[in-house]
Design an enzyme around this catalytic site. Structure first.
Site, mmCIF file in Angstrom:
data_model
loop_
_atom_site.group_PDB
_atom_site.id
_atom_site.type_symbol
_atom_site.label_atom_id
_atom_site.label_comp_id
_atom_site.label_asym_id
_atom_site.label_seq_id
_atom_site.Cartn_x
_atom_site.Cartn_y
_atom_site.Cartn_z
ATOM 1 N N LYS A 286 -22.173 3.011 14.188
ATOM 2 C CA LYS A 286 -23.346 3.321 15.005
ATOM 3 C C LYS A 286 -24.353 4.083 14.155
ATOM 4 O O LYS A 286 -23.965 4.923 13.344
ATOM 5 C CB LYS A 286 -22.950 4.231 16.175
ATOM 6 C CG LYS A 286 -22.239 3.518 17.312
ATOM 7 C CD LYS A 286 -21.891 4.508 18.418
ATOM 8 C CE LYS A 286 -20.998 3.890 19.474
ATOM 9 N NZ LYS A 286 -21.612 2.793 20.217
ATOM 10 N N GLU A 358 -15.053 -1.879 20.933
ATOM 11 C CA GLU A 358 -13.639 -1.517 20.807
ATOM 12 C C GLU A 358 -12.980 -1.227 22.153
ATOM 13 O O GLU A 358 -11.769 -1.388 22.295
ATOM 14 C CB GLU A 358 -13.500 -0.298 19.883
ATOM 15 C CG GLU A 358 -13.720 1.085 20.537
ATOM 16 C CD GLU A 358 -15.111 1.301 21.097
ATOM 17 O OE1 GLU A 358 -16.041 0.586 20.670
ATOM 18 O OE2 GLU A 358 -15.280 2.162 21.976
ATOM 19 N N ARG A 360 -13.058 -2.725 25.024
ATOM 20 C CA ARG A 360 -12.425 -3.886 25.659
ATOM 21 C C ARG A 360 -11.103 -4.251 24.972
ATOM 22 O O ARG A 360 -10.218 -4.811 25.599
ATOM 23 C CB ARG A 360 -13.420 -5.064 25.679
ATOM 24 C CG ARG A 360 -13.825 -5.573 24.333
ATOM 25 C CD ARG A 360 -15.118 -6.409 24.377
ATOM 26 N NE ARG A 360 -16.303 -5.573 24.583
ATOM 27 C CZ ARG A 360 -17.533 -6.039 24.712
ATOM 28 N NH1 ARG A 360 -17.766 -7.338 24.685
ATOM 29 N NH2 ARG A 360 -18.547 -5.210 24.897
HETATM 30 N N1 BES Z 1 -18.801 3.428 23.892
HETATM 31 C C1 BES Z 1 -19.786 2.428 23.747
HETATM 32 C C2 BES Z 1 -20.661 2.259 24.982
HETATM 33 C C3 BES Z 1 -21.507 3.428 25.394
HETATM 34 C C4 BES Z 1 -22.846 3.436 25.106
HETATM 35 C C5 BES Z 1 -20.977 4.473 26.116
HETATM 36 C C6 BES Z 1 -23.631 4.493 25.511
HETATM 37 C C7 BES Z 1 -21.759 5.532 26.523
HETATM 38 C C8 BES Z 1 -23.094 5.538 26.223
HETATM 39 C C9 BES Z 1 -19.108 1.088 23.455
HETATM 40 O O1 BES Z 1 -17.918 1.147 22.762
HETATM 41 C C10 BES Z 1 -20.036 0.271 22.625
HETATM 42 O O2 BES Z 1 -20.303 0.673 21.537
HETATM 43 N N2 BES Z 1 -20.493 -0.851 23.162
HETATM 44 C C11 BES Z 1 -21.371 -1.736 22.475
HETATM 45 C C12 BES Z 1 -20.850 -3.138 22.646
HETATM 46 C C13 BES Z 1 -21.561 -4.159 21.791
HETATM 47 C C14 BES Z 1 -21.264 -3.915 20.331
HETATM 48 C C15 BES Z 1 -21.107 -5.544 22.199
HETATM 49 C C16 BES Z 1 -22.747 -1.568 23.106
HETATM 50 O O3 BES Z 1 -22.828 -1.388 24.307
HETATM 51 O O4 BES Z 1 -23.724 -1.597 22.356
HETATM 52 ZN ZN ZN Z 2 -16.862 2.867 22.978
HETATM 53 MN MN MN Z 3 -18.182 1.227 20.660
#
Ligand code: BES
Ligand code: ZN
Ligand code: MN
Length: 512
Positions: A286, A358, A360
């Site tokens: 990230k 991750e 899922r």
């Molecule tokens: N933990 C994150 C989702 C999240 C985002 C939680 C903001 C709380 C606040 C999750 O693991 C994630 O990174 N999801 C990605 C999925 C994508 C790579 C398909 C996302 O939502 O961008």
């Molecule tokens: Zn996450």
């Molecule tokens: Mn994530």
């Protein structure tokens, strides 16, 4: 921890550090809400005009502190805005009482004891006031200001401790229903506050092993069965999803099973929580600006933990099993790569296209494992997608599932419990975006509708004919903004009330 009493004394006679009264909005200016009659009398019936002089309107969450006139045994009066009385019979909704009590309690950090003289017409009102006050009386101060000085403040630090005692006035302290409601409010809010603590605990202290230890200790305290699968057992069991996500971290993953059983239970619920103790994104790292609050990525597991313990404390006549899928998502030479294929606990293979998807992966293994025990229903709770935050904002969680009536039931239960949620679809046409040339499925699909894509992925790991709902709490789990009502900054305890209310309904036989 804050103590709760249902007070037999009136607002004038109660010895506390502050008395909380309600003030509502009307066309003619602020009006004093029922419950505050004795306090108003001590102001010679002029409390509303005093408040108006100070600029108070009775708007939701507005807080005005006044020195108490003689005639009251408490030195401070705090008037909290209830907003407009909404119902036709001029009653305040449970949620408006909950929020007002919470805002008042937050404004009383540093005070020891407060009496809440808000409108109580029925036992539900007293329960809502108790819940709101106990949730507002929360602060995460574990890492601030050294030792406490005994004056409700950490020595010289300006860090104020929340209320130590809350007295709810206007109820019937000797009535069985009121007593039970107070007990329920205390158990529920203590567990919500514990979930908040876990979410707020920094990821250098909370990692899969230490989280599992907290669960094991609490399980023991409440006589629940706890089983912790460590890396060795996960490997033996073939939990490729949980292991794959955890393999980049110095702190190995865990799958924790926490089981509450009631000898006369007729139904069994399984709650599954996403427990990523820190989500860096992994190799699909990230960017800065997106990882500062990712300690919150275990909020689903914290909610499941809190809900199972609450069910046990309330002795609900239902079996509730919690499954906590715990891992830390980190990049390293040993981390899972985009392009890797994992063999999941179900036997399916998954091509990892993005290591940041991750949640899922760990949930899939936990869902398959939970399904093996054939529960009557499964609910998973997860901070799963940023897409759900874009869709529903920061205060509302999305509900998906394989059974429309179950999904609707959860939406209604959440609403009644005071949690904002909205039903979301699982459109079948989004499945093909996850087709993989190499594996059975990829962990990523189309960007559009990303929250629903994640839900469709999870669905493939739920056992045949088991009612399942998926709560994506990525928005409401963690409050980045200022506190409001009974919601603090940071961890919120999102979904605990909904899960507990679902267990209560199931115990009562209200759900098919
Ligand atoms: N933990 C994150 C989702 C999240 C985002 C939680 C903001 C709380 C606040 C999750 O693991 C994630 O990174 N999801 C990605 C999925 C994508 C790579 C398909 C996302 O939502 O961008
Ligand atoms: Zn996450
Ligand atoms: Mn994530």
């Amino acid at each position: 921890m804050t103590a709760l009493t249902l007070s037999t004394s009136g607002a004038a006679a109660l010895r506390a550090d502050a008395i909380v009264v309600g003030v509502a909005k009307s066309a003619k200016g602020p009006v004093v809400a029922p419950g505050a009659e004795a306090v108003d009398k001590a102001f010679d019936g002029k409390l509303a005009s005093v408040l108006e002089t100070l600029g108070a309107t009775g708007g939701e969450g507005e807080v005005t502190k006044l020195p108490a006139p003689s005639g009251l045994k408490s030195p401070v009066v705090l008037a909290v805005g209830l907003g407009t009385a909404l119902d036709k019979d001029d009653a305040y909704s449970a949620e408006s009482l909950r929020r007002a009590a919470g805002a008042a309690a937050r404004a009383l950090h540093g005070f020891k004891k407060a009496g809440f003289a808000l409108p109580v017409e029925a036992v539900e009102d007293a329960a809502a006031i108790a819940e709101g006050a106990l949730l507002g009386a929360y602060a995460f101060t574990a890492y601030q200001g050294g030792e406490k000085d005994g004056k409700g403040e950490k020595s010289g630090s300006g860090v104020k401790e929340p209320l130590a005692e809350i007295a709810v006035l206007g109820g019937k302290p000797r009535d069985k229903a009121f007593k039970a409601a107070a007990e329920r409010a205390l158990a529920l809010t203590e567990e919500i506050n514990r979930a908040r603590d876990l979410v707020n605990t920094p990821p250098n202290d909370l990692y899969p092993e230490s989280f599992a230890a907290v669960v094991a200790a609490a399980g023991k305290e409440h006589g629940l069965k706890v089983q912790v699968l460590d890396e060795k057992s996960l490997t033996k069991g073939g939990y490729g999803g949980i292991l794959g996500v955890g393999q980049g971290s110095e702190h190995g993953p865990r799958l924790v099973k926490l089981a509450y059983t009631h000898p006369k239970a007729e139904k069994t619920l399984a709650f599954v929580g996403k427990g990523i103790t820190y989500d860096s994104g992994g190799i699909s790292l990230k960017p800065a600006g997106h990882n500062e609050t990712m300690k919150c990525d275990m909020a689903g597991a914290a909610a499941v933990f809190a809900a199972v313990i609450t069910a046990a404390r309330l002795g609900l006549r239902v079996n509730v099993t919690g499954w906590l899928a715990l891992a830390e998502n980190m990049p390293s030479g040993g981390a899972v790569r985009p392009g890797d294929v994992l063999r999941m606990y179900s036997g399916k293979t998954v091509e990892v296209l993005n290591t940041d998807a991750e949640g899922r992966l760990v949930l899939a293994d936990a869902l398959t494992r939970a399904s093996e025990e054939r529960p009557d229903a499964i609910v998973d709770v997860a901070t799963l997608t940023g897409a759900m935050v874009l869709a529903l904002g920061n205060r509302t969680f999305g509900i998906m599932g394989n059974d429309e009536s179950f999904r609707t039931a959860i939406h209604e239960i959440a609403e009644e419990a005071g949690e904002q949620s909205w039903p979301m679809p699982l459109p079948a046409e989004l499945r093909k975006g996850m087709d993989s040339p190499t594996a059975d499925i990829a962990n990523m699909g189309e960007r559009m509708g990303g929250g629903l894509v994640a839900g469709l992925f999870l669905q493939e790991f739920v056992g045949e004919d088991i009612a399942w709902a998926h709560l994506d709490i990525a928005g409401p789990a963690f409050n980045d903004g200022g506190p409001f009502g009974y919601t603090p900054k940071g961890g919120t305890g999102s979904a605990v009330r909904t899960l507990v209310a679902l267990a209560e309904r199931t115990a009562a036989g209200d759900l098919g």
